[in-house]
Scaffold this active site. Structure first.
Site, PDB file in Angstrom:
ATOM      1  CG  HIS A   1      11.800  -1.147  -0.531  1.00  0.00           C
ATOM      2  ND1 HIS A   1      12.182  -0.395   0.565  1.00  0.00           N
ATOM      3  CD2 HIS A   1      10.486  -1.457  -0.316  1.00  0.00           C
ATOM      4  CE1 HIS A   1      11.151  -0.255   1.394  1.00  0.00           C
ATOM      5  NE2 HIS A   1      10.102  -0.892   0.867  1.00  0.00           N
TER       6      HIS A   1
ATOM      7  CG  HIS B   1       6.696  -4.744   0.635  1.00  0.00           C
ATOM      8  ND1 HIS B   1       7.205  -4.985   1.887  1.00  0.00           N
ATOM      9  CD2 HIS B   1       7.007  -3.451   0.360  1.00  0.00           C
ATOM     10  CE1 HIS B   1       7.783  -3.895   2.355  1.00  0.00           C
ATOM     11  NE2 HIS B   1       7.691  -2.940   1.448  1.00  0.00           N
TER      12      HIS B   1
ATOM     13  CE  LYS C   1      11.553  -1.537   5.747  1.00  0.00           C
ATOM     14  NZ  LYS C   1      10.289  -1.902   5.142  1.00  0.00           N
TER      15      LYS C   1
ATOM     16  CG  HIS D   1      10.022   2.954   6.759  1.00  0.00           C
ATOM     17  ND1 HIS D   1       9.120   3.036   5.727  1.00  0.00           N
ATOM     18  CD2 HIS D   1       9.656   3.893   7.669  1.00  0.00           C
ATOM     19  CE1 HIS D   1       8.251   3.991   5.996  1.00  0.00           C
ATOM     20  NE2 HIS D   1       8.550   4.527   7.175  1.00  0.00           N
TER      21      HIS D   1
ATOM     22  CG  HIS E   1      10.694   4.896   1.966  1.00  0.00           C
ATOM     23  ND1 HIS E   1      10.241   4.216   0.861  1.00  0.00           N
ATOM     24  CD2 HIS E   1      10.387   4.090   3.031  1.00  0.00           C
ATOM     25  CE1 HIS E   1       9.688   3.069   1.228  1.00  0.00           C
ATOM     26  NE2 HIS E   1       9.766   2.964   2.532  1.00  0.00           N
TER      27      HIS E   1
ATOM     28  CG  ASP F   1       7.440   0.563  -0.812  1.00  0.00           C
ATOM     29  OD1 ASP F   1       7.426  -0.578  -0.312  1.00  0.00           O
ATOM     30  OD2 ASP F   1       7.150   1.585  -0.169  1.00  0.00           O
TER      31      ASP F   1
HETATM   32 ZN   LIG Z   1       8.202  -0.909   1.705  1.00  0.00          ZN
END
Ligand SMILES: [Zn+2]
Length: 443
Positions: free
Chosen positions: A104, A106, A225, A266, A286, A355
């Site tokens: 995960h 970005h 996603k 998510h 999460h 994340d």
């Molecule tokens: Zn994320």
């Protein structure tokens, strides 16, 4: 020039900059990769200790023979003599293990949540961010990532530039823009209606989500996603509220799986987690409000949980979020770790995700410390979340996750045995990806 042409020109400029900005090291790496492949040169990695992340067994004085981008053999150093043409890398003072995986990230985004800065971000800026952050992630020992959400398909171009040897970075599996409902976590909600801003991945109803899945695949997505519930770093939505319906998620999963793509959802709220797992998604990202019903459903379906927990510690200690994000972060942080710990103890499968972008890239291995020292995982179980489990979730078990014959030569070295203290992985000394050394060579 209309806005679209200008954006295309800006992106072109970014790509040109990326090409020229590619470091000499990266170019050498690309050349080394080509040379290694064309001449099948052997590299001998002389390891002090090799850690088997499946069993936890530590073997002393091993030599990993690398040919091209793959592992050819692993055997006792005493039984592998160097040929004159071999390159020999001395890691006799290190413990060696497979490169880490973060499912995960970005990479094209940075931890800047000032609303105005969010609004003036461009695809070109994000592409440049990606070049910088991909290198930082690789140097931290993460040789593979699953990138779950990027604007303008900048992650697709970053993946391709890395694969072409233009810029250094991990192997990437990328999603393109995340799918979400109008006004949801994956929409753009900062501006009033007269600006008419809509997030790249917004799609409502069965027909629209089918179209968006197909469109993302058309433009290069390796996975899909989605935003199943509200989120923390978005304005005006509730992390506990479900966003996509069960039926919409079933349509997404049916199309994605039929077209050979996995789905990452998510999801903070319990109902969204339950519906996403029922719909057949491959991972819940999460999982903050996970409850017993959702845990049971995930175990039944084999759905992975991807907790992203170190970000809470970092945000509380160093973050500066605008008020409409901050309160949600406080609320979610108050319950997430307790719920996630319960889910881990109940036996839900876990893959490591960070994340990264909510905090600076390159700190990814801090997540392992949270799993061991706050969630109660054994060090071996924690290492497995970042290796064998992550590779399994990505469908890459034949390529990476363990040091085995035929797999990518993705190898990292640290100064001590991570099973004694996983925090040693926050200071990785040696990184090889696909047989090319990026960090800590000593010959
Ligand atoms: Zn994320």
């Amino acid at each position: 020039m209309n806005r679209r042409v200008m954006r295309a020109a800006a992106l072109c400029a970014a790509v040109c900059i990326m090409v020229f900005a590619a470091s000499a090291g990266a170019q050498q790496a690309g050349q080394a990769q080509q040379t290694a492949t064309s001449t099948a040169k052997r590299t001998l990695v002389r390891a002090g200790h090799v850690l088997d992340v499946t069993t936890g067994k530590l073997s002393d004085a091993q030599t990993i023979v690398v040919v091209g981008d793959a592992i050819q053999s692993i055997a006792a150093t005493s039984s592998v003599s160097a040929q004159p043409t071999d390159e020999v890398i001395d890691l006799s003072a290190m413990t060696v293990m497979p490169g880490l995986i973060d499912v995960h990230t970005h990479l094209t985004m940075n931890p800047d949540f000032d609303p105005y800065h969010e609004l003036i971000s461009t695809d070109a800026k994000e592409a440049i961010n990606g070049v910088v952050n991909a290198k930082a992630t690789l140097m931290a020992g993460f040789t593979s990532v699953r990138n779950v959400g990027a604007g303008g398909f900048t992650d697709v171009d970053l993946r391709d530039a890395i694969n072409a040897g233009q810029v250094p970075g991990p192997h990437m599996m990328v999603s393109g823009p995340a799918l979400g409902i109008t006004g949801g976590h994956c929409d753009e909600n900062l501006l009033p209606i007269h600006y008419h801003v809509v997030g790249d991945g917004v799609a409502d109803g069965i027909a629209e989500v089918q179209h968006k899945v197909r469109q993302n695949i058309k433009y290069g997505a390796d996975l899909i996603k989605i935003c199943a519930t509200g989120g923390v770093l978005s304005k005006g939505d509730d992390p506990q509220a479900s966003q996509y319906t069960l039926e919409e998620m079933q349509a997404i999963v049916a199309d994605a799986h039929r077209l050979g793509r996995k789905v990452a959802a998510h999801a903070h709220g319990a109902q969204g987690i339950l519906w996403a797992s029922k719909a057949g998604v491959d991972s819940i990202e999460h999982g903050s409000y996970i409850n017993d019903e959702a845990i049971a459903e995930m175990k039944k379906n084999g759905t992975y949980l991807v907790p992203t927990l170190y970000l809470e510690d970092w945000q509380i200690e160093k973050g500066s979020l605008p008020p409409f994000y901050h309160q949600k972060m406080v609320d979610v942080s108050a319950v997430a770790k307790r719920n996630i710990k319960h889910a881990i103890q109940a036996g839900v499968k876990v893959a490591l995700g960070t994340d990264a972008a909510v905090y600076p890239h390159g700190l990814n291995a801090h997540e392992l410390d949270v799993y061991v020292n706050q969630m109660g995982m054994t060090p071996l179980a924690a290492l497995q979340t970042a290796t064998v489990n992550a590779a399994d979730l990505m469908g890459w078990s034949k390529k990476t996750g363990t040091l085995e014959l035929g797999k990518w030569a993705d190898i990292i070295g640290v100064e001590r045995n991570p099973l004694e203290d996983v925090r040693v992985l926050e200071d990785v000394k040696f990184v090889m990806k696909s047989g090319v050394v990026y960090k800590g060579e000593s010959r």
